[in-house]
Scaffold this active site. Structure first.
Site, PDB file in Angstrom:
ATOM      1  CG  HIS A  96      -1.980   1.068   1.114  1.00  0.00           C
ATOM      2  ND1 HIS A  96      -1.739   2.377   1.476  1.00  0.00           N
ATOM      3  CD2 HIS A  96      -3.241   1.030   0.644  1.00  0.00           C
ATOM      4  CE1 HIS A  96      -2.823   3.088   1.242  1.00  0.00           C
ATOM      5  NE2 HIS A  96      -3.758   2.300   0.740  1.00  0.00           N
ATOM      6  CD  GLU A 144      -5.140   2.869  -3.401  1.00  0.00           C
ATOM      7  OE1 GLU A 144      -6.334   2.754  -3.098  1.00  0.00           O
ATOM      8  OE2 GLU A 144      -4.227   2.947  -2.562  1.00  0.00           O
TER       9      GLU A 144
HETATM   10  O1  G3P Z   1      -6.497   1.865   0.389  1.00  0.00           O
HETATM   11  C1  G3P Z   1      -7.356   2.776  -0.180  1.00  0.00           C
HETATM   12  C2  G3P Z   1      -6.817   4.130  -0.195  1.00  0.00           C
HETATM   13  O2  G3P Z   1      -5.473   4.308  -0.263  1.00  0.00           O
HETATM   14  C3  G3P Z   1      -7.619   5.156  -0.859  1.00  0.00           C
HETATM   15  O3  G3P Z   1      -7.959   5.981   0.180  1.00  0.00           O
HETATM   16  O4  G3P Z   1      -9.305   7.580   1.388  1.00  0.00           O
HETATM   17  O5  G3P Z   1      -8.668   8.012  -0.966  1.00  0.00           O
HETATM   18  O6  G3P Z   1     -10.348   6.255  -0.448  1.00  0.00           O
HETATM   19  P1  G3P Z   1      -9.129   7.019   0.011  1.00  0.00           P
END
Ligand code: G3P
Length: 225
Positions: A96, A144
């Protein structure tokens, strides 16, 4: 392993104060309720201290937020694949953005988890990183962009190209990998856009964990699937 084993929505509880103590159990039960009533598979990553107990309590996929590439033995403060395997936890997030690992560790974690039938969801910050990780054939890859994590703008609108680009590039390496996207995902439209861009599902956190009414947010998230 069939596609249907994997959730469309994975909620990472992170270590927010909102999920300290029994509150993680309450949120897990809400995720289970919405998943059962809607028929849409929702997976969760509770805080490490409560993950094993929660996995005994709810019959939705529970994943660890992290795993270390270590065999059982001497070692302090680690989470081994073998430890996860000894509980009802079904797999783990790996790498992560808030818990990065070197590529050698990522590869070893995936391989050790596979040996124990644990599902892996490996995070990547870019298309290039996702391709590098795809060579190890994890079950899921979640792209991400770090700068959008925890914010109010969804990756699906801020950077749709990274979602479609990751899907295309990962599938070219291994078409069996399920691609997820995350960062800023907040509502059903974001989830629909992610799926329209080729993602199998989404990985999200703050939109649910920090919501005043997580149940209605979850219902909204899955409404267009
Ligand atoms: O693990 C999910 C994350 O990194 C995304 O976070 O708060 O942007 O949905 P968020």
């Amino acid at each position: 392993m069939s596609k249907t084993c994997c959730p469309r929505v994975i909620v990472n509880f992170k270590v927010y104060s909102e999920v300290e103590g029994t509150r993680a159990f309450n949120l897990a039960k809400i995720c289970r309720k919405v998943s059962t009533e809607s028929g849409v598979k929702i997976g969760i990553c509770p805080p490490m201290l409560s993950a094993a107990a929660i996995a005994q309590l709810v019959d939705i996929p529970v994943y660890s937020q992290h795993v270390d590439p270590l065999a059982p033995g001497s070692g302090t403060g680690y989470v081994t694949p073998s430890m996860l395997h000894s509980t009802e936890i079904r797999g783990s997030l790996i790498n992560h953005s808030e818990h990065r690992q070197p590529i050698e560790s990522i590869s070893k974690c995936i391989s050790m988890c596979k040996d124990l039938d644990l599902v892996t969801c490996v995070c990547a910050e870019s298309v290039e990183k996702a391709v590098e990780i795809a060579k190890f054939s994890p079950r899921m890859i979640a792209v991400e962009p770090p700068e959008l994590i925890g914010g109010d703008v969804s990756v699906t609108s801020a950077n749709p190209e990274i979602v479609s680009g990751t899907v295309e590039a990962v599938k070219a390496v291994d078409p069996d990998i399920l691609v997820y996207c995350g960062a800023g995902v907040k509502n059903g439209e974001d989830v629909k856009t992610a799926i329209d861009l080729g993602a199998y599902g989404v990985l999200l956190a703050s939109g649910v964990v920090k919501a005043k009414d997580p149940e209605s947010v979850l219902r909204d998230l899955i409404k267009l699937i």
